[in-house]
Write an enzyme that holds these catalytic residues in place. Sequence first.
Site, short mmCIF file in Angstrom:
data_model
loop_
_atom_site.label_atom_id
_atom_site.label_comp_id
_atom_site.label_asym_id
_atom_site.label_seq_id
_atom_site.Cartn_x
_atom_site.Cartn_y
_atom_site.Cartn_z
N ALA A 285 37.03 22.52 50.23
CA ALA A 285 35.92 22.63 49.29
C ALA A 285 34.57 22.81 50.00
O ALA A 285 33.58 23.18 49.36
CB ALA A 285 35.87 21.38 48.41
N SER B 43 38.93 26.98 58.00
CA SER B 43 38.94 26.71 56.57
C SER B 43 38.64 25.23 56.36
O SER B 43 39.38 24.37 56.85
CB SER B 43 40.30 27.05 55.96
OG SER B 43 40.57 28.42 56.08
N ASP C 27 45.99 31.07 53.52
CA ASP C 27 46.66 32.32 53.88
C ASP C 27 45.97 33.50 53.22
O ASP C 27 45.82 34.57 53.82
CB ASP C 27 48.13 32.26 53.48
CG ASP C 27 48.84 31.03 54.03
OD1 ASP C 27 48.53 30.64 55.17
OD2 ASP C 27 49.67 30.45 53.31
#
Length: 312
Positions: A223, A220, A252
């Site tokens: 942005a 992850s 998550d």
Amino acid sequence: MILTVTPNPSLDRTYEVPALERGEVLRATGERMDPGGKGVNVSRAVAAAGHRTVAVVPLGGAPGALVAELLADEGIQVAPVPLKGHTRSNIAVAEPDGTLTKINAPGPRLSPVESEAILSMVGAYSPAADWIACCGSLPRGLGPEWYADLVTRAHGHGSRIALDTSGPSLLAALRARPDVVKPNAEELAEAVGRPLTTLGDAVKAAEELRQAGAGAVLASLGADGQLLVSAAGAFYGYAAVGAVRSNVGAGDASLAGFLAAGGEGPAALAAAVAHGAAAVQLPGSEMPTPSDLDPSAVTVTADIPLDRDLSE
């Protein structure tokens, strides 16, 4: 069914205040209470998406009882492991401009007997699980090799493991060969011991985690989107997002979307991106439902712009 394991869950209390002023008596304009912990949030997101989930959580005292009650209210099956200590309570103070100040408690110290009880509970539910998501920091009393032990045992049951942790716990677990690891950009940089400034840097770091034992890496990047690096290749996904209301639990939610979509390949990455993008547009740690998702806003490609700078 997606089984989640949260070794250090929490009862999260959030207070809304006009402004955070040190040394003053503050009167909250709003408050909410949520079950907390990364694995708990994955279960909440899986349930919100309409899938079955079981949450293995060590719980103790009145805060632990509240966590179990709140999870049950969201349609989540709870597999509690009783603790002598009390489940930790975390405090968050939210200001009108979106600034969030958090105080996270350390949590109870687990005994060897309690540690083994968690592992046994996971083993009891493993045969029925499509995926096991092991998430979050380890509480006091559990050494960094604890996740590695869990991965080894779960593989013995034929289960697939997704691991979302960081630091020594992540590095130790890689030797047990988890099927998926899900670091954020900061955790990925920490794992390889150097800063990451471009998407190409992140891809290379993910490949190094695979060489160290991870079957796949779902990274992850905030942005900047998300990366999936596996034996099938490297894929990059991103989505157009409107106003960001809260990034609490967005990672998550992404993992939940990824696993619910099968946990491999570009389609699962697209689901992860869609869930993460929806989560940041919701208040607090609210998890997205199918009506919140916008798959049309998601782009997934194998043509990764390796020279693109990371903004975070």
